[in-house]
Design an enzyme around this catalytic site. Structure first.
Site, PDB file in Angstrom:
ATOM      1  N   HIS A 190      -7.384   0.843  14.702  1.00 20.21           N
ATOM      2  CA  HIS A 190      -7.773  -0.451  14.970  1.00 20.21           C
ATOM      3  C   HIS A 190      -9.744  -1.066  14.911  1.00 20.21           C
ATOM      4  O   HIS A 190      -9.617  -2.433  14.349  1.00 20.21           O
ATOM      5  CB  HIS A 190      -7.165  -1.055  15.694  1.00 20.21           C
ATOM      6  CG  HIS A 190      -5.573  -0.976  15.544  1.00 20.21           C
ATOM      7  ND1 HIS A 190      -3.822  -0.838  16.326  1.00 20.21           N
ATOM      8  CD2 HIS A 190      -4.530  -1.258  14.324  1.00 20.21           C
ATOM      9  CE1 HIS A 190      -2.851  -1.184  15.928  1.00 20.21           C
ATOM     10  NE2 HIS A 190      -3.850  -1.260  14.990  1.00 20.21           N
ATOM     11  N   CYS A 487      -7.697   2.693  -2.611  1.00 17.93           N
ATOM     12  CA  CYS A 487      -7.534   2.224  -1.120  1.00 17.93           C
ATOM     13  C   CYS A 487      -7.353   2.347  -0.030  1.00 17.93           C
ATOM     14  O   CYS A 487      -6.704   0.873   0.246  1.00 17.93           O
ATOM     15  CB  CYS A 487      -5.922   0.835  -2.239  1.00 17.93           C
ATOM     16  SG  CYS A 487      -4.864   2.623  -1.464  1.00 17.93           S
TER      17      CYS A 487
END
Length: 560
Positions: A190, A487
Site C-alpha cells: 500500500h 498494467c
C-alpha cells in the site's frame, strides 16, 4: 577517511528528496497484562465502549476516504472495513464477556487474526499492517489519547517508518512529506502504491533504518533505492535540482505516448470506480488500461445486481467516452473473499480459487458481470475491452473469450501465471489482446510473497527472469499482430517502461499520477535505445545490475 553512510533498499518511485527525517507519532503504550478484569455486571457496558470506539475509528477513516481519490480512497475504505469486521469485533466482544478489558481484548483479538492472516500469506498477510493500525487507533480511542499517525512537519521532510498503514500514507501532503522510506514492505505494498499516486520518491525494505534518528538530514534516491545519511549538502542540492528539472519536464508533458522516434505507446490509467476515473481524466492518459471492478463486490453481504453493476461500469465509460477502456472481470477469491459466496478455506490462497477460477463453481457471478458490462457498453464508443484475471491455459482463455464475444465485446486475458506467459502464443490465438499483471507474475515466477520485506529483492519486477517472460509474451504478440500491454506496478517506473517497450510491449497502464513521468521519459528515447536497454537488462543476473545496465544503455547515443 570520512565516508558517506548509505543504506540500501528496494526502489519504488524514482527521484531525489533531501531534508530532515521524521518518524510517525508513537503508537499507544498499553500492556494488556496490567489490565484488571471487568466485573460481570459491567461487561455489556465495556462491550459497548469497545464497539463505539471501533465505530468512531471506522467513521474517521471513511471520512478521510470521502476526501481522497483513487488508491488512497480504496485503501482507506478497506481499512475502515477492518475496523468494522464482524469477526474481529466478535472475537474481542467474546473476550470482554469473559472479563477482559476492552483495550486488552482489542490486542488479543488482533493477535488471533494477525496469526491467521500471516499463515494465509499473500495479500492477506499484507493486511496485518492494516489490522495492527486499526488496533492501535481503537486502543488510543479507548485510552483517550491522541490517535497515532504522521506528524505535520514544519519544513519539507522525509518520512521514515518500520511500515506505514494506508491511513498514514493516504493523507500525506507531498509538499510537506517529500519522500517515503520504510524498513519493511515490498514494491507492491500500500505504501508503494500511494507513493506513486502522490508522485514522491519511495524506497522500501531498507535494513538498518531504525538507527536513523528523527531530525537527521538524509538524501533519498528513489531510482537507485538508497538512503544517504548526512550527505554532502552541495551534492544533495544538485541532485534534487536535477530531479526538479525532470519533474518540470514531466509537468509539461501532455501526451499522447510516443517514443522520440515516433513509435506510439499508449499511456493509460488504472482506475477502480467512477470517481477515480473522473479524477484520472485530469492526467495525460489516453484511456483506461485496467478498470478494477472489485469495489462493487467486496465487503458486501449480497451480490450486486446487474443494474447496480451497470451503473458503476457506465460511470467509468462515460468518463472516457471516445477512448479505450479495458475492464478486468472480478479479481477476488480466497485472499479477497466474497461474503456472499461460501468458499472452502484454503491453506495457500494465493494459489487457490481466485480470479476467473471463481466461475468454475459460480458461473452466474461472471455471467451477470459480463451482462452488466455489455449493458453499460451499449452506445459507448469504442467498444470496451474485457479481460479475465488468473488465466493459466489456452482452454480457459478460449472459454472466456467465447462468453465475452457473445456479448459483442473485445476479449482478452491477464498474463499473471507463468504458465500463461510460457504459452502466450497459444493463448493469444484465442483472444484479441493480453495485458501483463507484473505484480502477480513476479510473485509467482520468483516463488516469493510479494508482501514480504525479506523477499523484496525477489519480488522486484526488474528480476531478469520476469523480464524474460515479459519479452516472450511480447514476441508472441508481435507474431500474431495482437496488442500486449502491461498494467502492473512495473508500468509506473519510467526507466522500466523503456525496457518494456524495448521488449515489445505496446501499451502501459499506470496509476494516473505516474502517467506523465512515464510518457515524458519515453519521449526522450528511441525504440532502438529501448531495445538496447532491454537486451542489457536481460543479460544481467539481478535487479540492481539490470537497472544499471538499462540506465547505461539509454544514456548511449542512438545507434551507438
Amino acid at each position: 577517511m570520512e565516508h558517506t553512510h548509505v543504506l540500501n533498499g528496494t526502489p519504488v518511485v524514482g527521484g531525489h528528496a533531501y531534508g530532515p527525517a521524521i518518524w510517525p507519532g508513537e503508537r499507544p503504550v498499553y500492556d494488556p497484562s496490567d489490565a484488571a478484569s471487568v466485573v460481570e455486571d459491567e461487561r455489556e457496558v465495556e462491550i459497548k465502549r469497545f464497539t463505539d470506539a471501533a465505530a468512531a475509528v471506522a467513521g474517521r477513516l471513511r471520512e478521510r476516504a470521502s476526501h481522497a481519490s483513487g488508491a488512497a480512497a480504496e485503501v482507506l475504505s478497506a481499512t475502515a472495513g477492518l475496523a468494522e469486521d464482524r469477526g474481529w469485533i466478535g472475537a474481542a466482544s467474546g473476550l470482554i464477556k469473559k472479563g477482559t478489558a476492552a483495550p486488552a481484548a482489542a490486542v488479543a483479538a488482533t493477535e488471533q487474526f494477525a496469526t491467521m492472516f500471516t499463515k494465509l500469506g499473500g495479500l492477506m498477510a499484507e493486511r496485518v499492517t492494516d489490522l495492527n493500525d486499526v488496533r492501535d487507533r481503537v486502543v488510543a480511542e479507548l485510552l483517550g489519547v491522541a490517535e497515532p499517525g504522521v506528524p505535520e512537519p514544519a519544513e519539507p521532510s522525509v518520512l521514515l517508518a518500520d511500515d506505514l498503514a494506508p491511513a498514514d500514507t493516504a493523507g500525506l501532503d507531498p509538499k510537506k512529506v517529500t519522500a517515503l522510506v520504510t524498513r519493511l514492505g515490498g514494491p507492491t505494498s500500500h505504501t508503494a502504491i500511494i507513493a506513486r499516486q502522490l508522485g514522491i520518491p519511495c524506497v522500501v525494505a531498507v535494513s538498518g533504518l531504525g538507527a536513523v534518528a528523527a531530525g537527521t538530514v538524509v538524501l533519498v534516491d528513489g531510482t537507485a533505492g538508497t538512503l544517504e545519511v548526512d550527505p554532502d549538502a552541495g551534492d544533495a542540492a544538485a541532485r534534487v535540482e536535477e530531479s526538479r528539472r525532470m519533474a518540470e519536464l514531466v509537468a509539461d508533458w501532455r501526451g499522447p505516448g510516443v517514443t522520440g522516434d515516433g513509435r506510439p505507446i499508449a499511456v493509460l490509467a488504472n482506475v477502480a470506480d467512477g470517481r477515480s476515473a473522473r479524477s484520472a481524466t485530469a492526467h495525460p492518459v489516453e484511456g483506461v488500461g485496467l478498470f478494477r471492478t472489485e469495489l462493487a463486490f467486496l465487503d458486501r453481504a449480497d451480490e450486486p445486481s446487474v443494474e447496480e453493476q451497470t451503473r458503476l461500469y457506465r460511470e467509468v465509460l462515460d468518463a472516457f467516452e471516445g477512448q479505450k477502456v479495458v475492464i478486468r472481470t472480478l479479481d477476488a477469491g480466497s485472499d479477497k473473499p466474497l461474503k456472499f459466496v461460501t468458499q472452502v478455506e484454503e491453506t495457500n490462497p494465493a494459489l487457490g480459487v481466485r480470479g476467473n477460477r471463481i466461475a468454475d463453481e459460480h458461473p452466474e457471478i461472471r455471467a451477470a458481470q459480463l451482462d452488466a458490462i455489455a449493458a453499460a457498453a451499449d452506445g459507448h464508443q469504442p467498444t470496451p475491452w474485457v479481460m479475465a484475471p488468473m488465466i493459466a491455459s489456452a482452454t480457459e482463455a478460449a472459454e472466456f473469450a467465447g462468453e465475452v464475444r457473445r456479448r459483442g465485446l473485445i476479449a482478452g486475458v491477464m498474463i499473471e501465471v507463468p504458465a500463461a506467459a510460457v504459452l502466450a502464443e497459444s493463448i493469444l490465438a484465442e483472444v484479441d489482446f493480453v495485458s501483463i499483471g507484473t505484480n502477480d507474475l513476479t510473485q509467482y515466477t520468483m516463488a516469493a510473497d510479494r508482501m514480504s520485506a525479506e523477499l523484496a529483492s525477489l519480488t522486484d519486477p526488474w528480476q531478469p527472469a520476469v523480464l524474460t517472460l515479459i519479452g516472450g509474451v511480447a514476441r508472441a504478440g508481435a507474431v500474431v499482430d495482437k496488442p500486449v500491454g502491461v498494467c502492473g506496478e512495473a508500468a509506473a517506473d519510467p526507466l522500466l517502461a523503456c525496457v518494456l517497450v524495448g521488449l515489445g510491449v505496446t501499451s502501459l497502464s499506470t496509476a494516473p499520477a505516474a502517467a506523465a513521468a512515464v510518457g515524458a521519459r519515453l519521449a526522450e528515447v528511441t525504440v532502438d535505445q529501448c531495445r538496447a536497454a532491454a537486451e542489457a537488462a536481460l543479460a544481467t543476473a539481478d535487479p540492481a545490475a539490470a537497472r544499471a545496465a538499462a540506465t547505461a544503455a539509454l544514456a548511449a547515443a542512438p545507434g551507438s
